[in-house]
Design an enzyme around this catalytic site. Sequence first.
Site, PDB file in Angstrom:
ATOM      1  N   ASP A  62       1.116  10.711   1.330  1.00 39.41           N
ATOM      2  CA  ASP A  62      -0.114  10.857   0.541  1.00 39.41           C
ATOM      3  C   ASP A  62      -0.662   9.515   0.088  1.00 39.41           C
ATOM      4  O   ASP A  62      -1.566   9.454  -0.728  1.00 39.41           O
ATOM      5  CB  ASP A  62       0.164  11.723  -0.698  1.00 39.41           C
ATOM      6  CG  ASP A  62       0.607  13.111  -0.288  1.00 39.41           C
ATOM      7  OD1 ASP A  62       0.074  13.622   0.711  1.00 39.41           O
ATOM      8  OD2 ASP A  62       1.506  13.662  -0.953  1.00 39.41           O
ATOM      9  N   HIS A  63      -0.063   8.460   0.544  1.00 40.55           N
ATOM     10  CA  HIS A  63      -0.456   7.143   0.033  1.00 40.55           C
ATOM     11  C   HIS A  63      -0.655   6.176   1.191  1.00 40.55           C
ATOM     12  O   HIS A  63       0.213   5.338   1.453  1.00 40.55           O
ATOM     13  CB  HIS A  63       0.635   6.625  -0.918  1.00 40.55           C
ATOM     14  CG  HIS A  63       0.223   5.402  -1.692  1.00 40.55           C
ATOM     15  ND1 HIS A  63       0.308   4.130  -1.199  1.00 40.55           N
ATOM     16  CD2 HIS A  63      -0.320   5.269  -2.923  1.00 40.55           C
ATOM     17  CE1 HIS A  63      -0.132   3.255  -2.096  1.00 40.55           C
ATOM     18  NE2 HIS A  63      -0.514   3.924  -3.139  1.00 40.55           N
ATOM     19  N   PHE A  64      -1.706   6.342   1.997  1.00 38.66           N
ATOM     20  CA  PHE A  64      -2.757   7.342   1.843  1.00 38.66           C
ATOM     21  C   PHE A  64      -2.851   8.128   3.150  1.00 38.66           C
ATOM     22  O   PHE A  64      -2.482   7.570   4.187  1.00 38.66           O
ATOM     23  CB  PHE A  64      -4.086   6.630   1.562  1.00 38.66           C
ATOM     24  CG  PHE A  64      -4.041   5.857   0.264  1.00 38.66           C
ATOM     25  CD1 PHE A  64      -4.331   6.486  -0.942  1.00 38.66           C
ATOM     26  CD2 PHE A  64      -3.709   4.500   0.247  1.00 38.66           C
ATOM     27  CE1 PHE A  64      -4.328   5.776  -2.129  1.00 38.66           C
ATOM     28  CE2 PHE A  64      -3.688   3.798  -0.941  1.00 38.66           C
ATOM     29  CZ  PHE A  64      -3.994   4.425  -2.124  1.00 38.66           C
TER      30      PHE A  64
END
Lengths: 128, 166
Positions: free
Chosen positions: B33-35
Amino acid sequence: MPSREEIYDKVKAALVDALGVDEDEVSPSATMVGDLGAESIDFLDIVFRLEKAFGIKISRGELFPEDVLSSTDYVTNGKVNTAGIAALKARMPFADLAKFEANPSVQNFANTLTVEDMVRYVQSKLAG
Amino acid sequence: MRWFWIDRFDEFVRGRHAVAVKNVSLAEEHLHDHFPGAALMPNSLIVEGMAQTAGLLVADAIEYNRRVVLAKVAAAEFHFDAVPGDTLRFHAEVLDLKPAGSLTKVKSTVGERVQGEAELFFAHLEPGEGVPKLFEPDELLRWLDQMHIYDIGRDQAGQPLARPDW
């Protein structure tokens, strides 16, 4: 023995590095905690930097007397008592404690120490 | 579980310097999620890897007899992002070591390029100074073994480090 100006410049550099403040925020009358935002761990960092910059040895509690301020012998109802004031004066002859004596609540102590006190402290160490 | 932000040590000279390796992989869930579509390792976690490298170097130097905690990040600067596939190498150096604390400097590199630089300040706390026990001895020793400290570590005279008998 370096001049007062030389000492001030090195103290200022140490504070800029340790506290991440801008040079123009550091003035002789700036308080270490209130104006420059020093926290207790910063005093340990400042001790390291002053020892290195001036080749001096600073004992624990000499620059920031945490032990006095947290002792039940020296603090009564959140205020430093007479014995505590005497202990602080003996420990920190370089600091101007007159204002603190007028309202010696422990919380106030944080705003007592100034940059000028740091300079006087180093002067006293170098002289001794 | 503990978060381990270094994979192993490649160099370890007691009280002086150490080099630890961190392989950045897309298998690490935190990168997903990053990113999304542009994974990169957060610099905050790179600081943690730097701190683990320098912290073990310091803790070894004081024979693990105090609790070494990262007290402040005195300075940190990053020059580019670390991404999956990169091998970060954390080069830690002890600048000053005293009973109450230590000042270290750590550089992270990817190949020949300097990815980040930080000055890390550690407090060395006695029991009762507000920090709970950080490790059980056997757990710590397992970590040190995993890090290969006693395989590659040397003292300042160049002699192998003795594995403690905890």
